[in-house]
Design an enzyme around this catalytic site. Structure first.
Site: not given
Ligand code: BES
Ligand code: ZN
Length: 735
Positions: A124, A264-266, A268, A300-301, A304, A323
């Protein structure tokens, strides 16, 4: 380095893809410097007019290209400016592309890269195009089958999305694994991880009886530190079933913690990848806030899986569809697991600190932007946090039951599709038989609305009329604003405490109601109001607006003690403190002594000793607005005066409430065996808020308490709290 400006991408230019990739079959021969990838794509034309096929392909060396088994010669295709185009293609065909990529020197952390020797991907938003030629857009849903070949000694673990369908040894010390994901997905949800990792196993049985194997992969030696994240995962899975009726849909769910990760995290599909700091925790190194962050990001992840993966975004303008909704869901998860009022207070603090300034500055943009140059710059507080507020307003308008009805409609109608924010709102409106057309302006209009409220009580007529106005200041590119549909939660607090019953236009509205502010100005007249009430407005922060109302200090003190909504109660206290501090700052500016208002201190004291209120909430009330927040309320920011005023007020509180603070502190001082529970965290928060005020009083005893806490703490939260005070007040003991 590229110097030319990238083109502007516009929502209004969206067109559906001309081809469909029904299947994506990937084979990886992993090598740190030269990984070979073969992509076999089963493609069908969807738009009869489309002659040529254009694939995204960045940073790769093309080794071979075949169409239906026939090698294409140089005249039949072009690889130019990150696009692989083939001039003429049939209705249906299989395209096979062999490419070479270099994970080791990939420092963008996008595509396939290496983190401490582990192969790992991040796709992403547009990273997949650095792995294989593809139609790398979120509305291109394809079924994936992935073969991974790698050196067995350095990469014993081979992971991708979906189910493991085959594995075995190869010659030359290599081995392989084949993964198949039964759910069609966009390329941004593809993931691959390969390396020498340890894991902890667990199990979860869904409410319909599916046994799910859970694993968290970490670097060797970190296994024990992943236990809390595993428990958080199981709580997330249970919660999504109970609150949203959403069950997990595969027999396996993996999380991998890596040390190099941009975000923070993804999420997939079935293979979430996390920045290790949001998985690993132990009492020696993690504070209560760290544990809470892990729980919320794991949630959160995981959430999704339905809101993002099963139903995804048509294009990146719709990013808030997944999001904003998933942030709303993780906020609700935390609210249900911990203190609901405290979670709301923290989220509003963060919204005001990050999103309000964004919405008021040069980068202001709507929740659904209408153009971008670089999508990676659009993962903003507006798309995430204001996006979650927009969902929360729908929840306020429809109620929990109506909202869940809308969710069920959304999922029934759109499971397996790539859709828009309009589709989401249409499902909410349709399921509840309401019109949300006006409401949708929240998605396209930027800026924080300013709402003013003025109440008038007519003792003879026994009516209370509330006059409301709204105005949204202009933002770049949006000079003219229209009135929004603002759901304002209100109650009228009786002078003797408790809510009055609300009657509006002859209709009984209970003790709390949501007013729909839809015009520039509107007056709501409540009938049969026996006594002059105090208004409690925007309860629970039902709308993300700046609210101004002419409240006297006595009103704020009253609401701080009597408001039946804990958020509004906290808000009254913060506003009271802010008014007071601004007045003290002015006095300091004039060279006068700053006086703290004893009524405020007393109101704080009543909160401190009110054992009906939960400890985490009381801790929030005991913390004065931050120096930054106060600074934002001033035309010219005098940092020294802000600091002096805040310290004076703290000292005044501590002087007057010293015995209560000390009793509250002592009563919570015993080190119980540490557990990262919400209950203990609340107790520690209140204890440390008390210690903060005690130390601000400047007594030798309180400094000694802080030193003792630093020396004897059995957890990081207490140790850090003590250390912050000792350094801030210059109390570190010389040894
Ligand atoms: N899908 C996002 C991670 C992401 C964002 C990957 C942009 C690549 C580009 C993930 O679900 C996300 O939103 N992560 C947040 C943490 C969340 C608790 C709001 C993050 O990584 O900060
Ligand atoms: Zn997210």
């Amino acid at each position: 380095m590229k110097t030319e400006q990238p083109p502007v991408i516009r929502l209004s230019d969206y067109t559906a893809p001309a081809f469909r990739i029904e299947r994506t079959d990937l084979t990886f021969d992993l090598d740190p410097e030269r990984t070979l990838v073969e992509a076999r794509l089963d493609i069908a034309r969807t738009d009869g007019d489309a002659q040529s096929l254009a694939l995204d392909a960045e940073g790769m060396e093309l080794l071979d290209l075949q169409l239906d088994g026939r090698a294409l010669d140089a005249a039949e295709f072009r690889l130019d400016q990150d696009v692989l185009s083939i001039a003429e293609v049939p209705e249906r065909f299989t395209l096979s592309a062999k490419v070479a990529i270099d994970p080791q020197s990939n420092t963008r952390l996008e595509g396939l890269y290496r983190s401490n020797g582990v192969f790992c991907t991040q796709c992403e938003a547009e990273g997949f195009r650095r792995i294989a030629p593809s139609i790398d857009r979120p509305d291109m849903l394809s079924r994936y089958r992935v073969t991974i070949r790698a050196d067995k000694a350095s990469c014993p673990v081979l992971l991708s999305n979906g189910n493991l369908v085959d594995s075995g040894d190869l010659e030359g010390g290599r081995h392989y694994a084949v993964w198949e994901d039964p759910f069609p997905k966009p390329s941004y949800l593809f993931a691959l991880v390969a390396g020498d990792l340890a894991w902890i196993p667990d199990r979860f049985t869904t409410k319909s009886g599916r046994d799910v194997d859970l694993r968290i992969y970490v670097e060797h030696g970190n296994e024990a530190r992943a236990r809390y994240a595993m428990e958080a995962l199981k709580r997330s899975m249970r919660w999504d079933e109970e609150r949203f009726g959403l069950e997990y849909d595969l027999d396996i769910f993996n999380i991998v913690a890596v040390s190099d990760f941009n975000m923070g995290a993804m999420e997939n599909k079935s293979l979430n990848v996390f920045n290790a700091k949001y998985i690993l925790a132990d009492p020696e190194t993690a504070t209560d806030a760290d544990f809470a962050a892990i729980e919320s990001i794991v949630g959160h992840e995981y959430f999704h899986n339905w809101t993002g993966n099963r139903i995804t975004c048509r294009d990146w303008f719709q990013l808030s569809l997944k999001e904003g909704l998933t942030v709303f869901r993780d906020q609700e998860f935390t609210a249900d697991m911990r203190s609901r009022p405290v979670k709301r207070i923290q989220d509003v603090r963060m919204l005001r600190a990050r999103q309000f300034p964004e919405d008021a500055g040069p980068l202001a943009h709507p929740v659904r932007p209408d153009s971008y140059m670089e999508i990676n710059n659009f993962y903003t507080a507006t798309v995430y946090e204001k996006g979650a507020e927009v969902i929360r307003m729908l929840h306020a308008l429809l109620g929990e039951e109506g909202f869940q009805k809308g969710m069920r409609r959304y999922i029934e109608r759109h499971d397996g599709q790539a859709v828009t924010c309009d589709d989401f709102v249409a499902a909410m409106a349709g399921a509840n038989d309401v019109d949300l057309d006006h409401f949708k302006l929240w998605y396209s209009q930027a800026g924080t609305p300013e709402v003013t409220a003025e109440g008038h009580y007519d003792g003879a007529a026994k009516t209370y009329s509330l006059s409301l106005t709204q105005r949204t200041p202009p933002t770049p590119g949006q000079a003219k604003k229209s009135p929004l549909m603002i759901p304002l939660s209100v109650a009228l607090i009786d002078p003797e405490g408790g809510n009055q019953t609300l009657t509006l236009a002859g209709e009984d509205r209970g003790e709390e109601t949501v007013l729909h502010l839809t015009q520039d100005r509107q007056t709501f007249t409540f009938e049969n109001v026996p006594r002059a009430p105090k208004p409690s407005l925007n309860r629970g922060f039902s709308a993300p607006v700046r609210l101004t109302q002419p409240l006297a200090r006595t009103d704020l003190a009253f609401l701080m003690a009597e408001d039946t909504d804990p958020f509004a109660r906290w808000e009254a206290g913060q506003q009271y403190a802010c008014d007071l501090l601004l007045e003290m700052i002015e006095a300091i500016g004039r060279g006068e002594a700053a006086e703290a208002d004893p009524a405020f201190v007393e109101a704080m004291g009543r909160t401190l000793t009110n054992d009906d209120l939960d400890e985490a909430f009381r801790a929030q009330v005991m913390v004065l607005p931050s120096e930054e927040y106060i600074g934002e309320q001033m035309k010219t920011v005098d940092v020294d005066a802000i600091h002096a005023a805040r310290e004076t007020l703290k000292r005044a509180i501590a002087d007057r409430l010293y015995d209560d603070l000390l009793a509250a502190y002592e009563g919570r001082r015993d080190n119980e065996p540490f557990a990262p529970t919400a209950e203990q965290a609340g107790r520690r928060a209140l204890k440390n808020a008390c210690l903060g005020l005690l130390v601000a009083s400047g007594t030798a005893d309180s400094a000694e308490l802080a030193r003792l806490q630093y020396d004897t703490a059995n957890n990081m939260t207490d140790r850090m709290a003590a250390m912050a005070l000792l350094t801030a007040y210059g109390l570190l003991r010389r040894r």
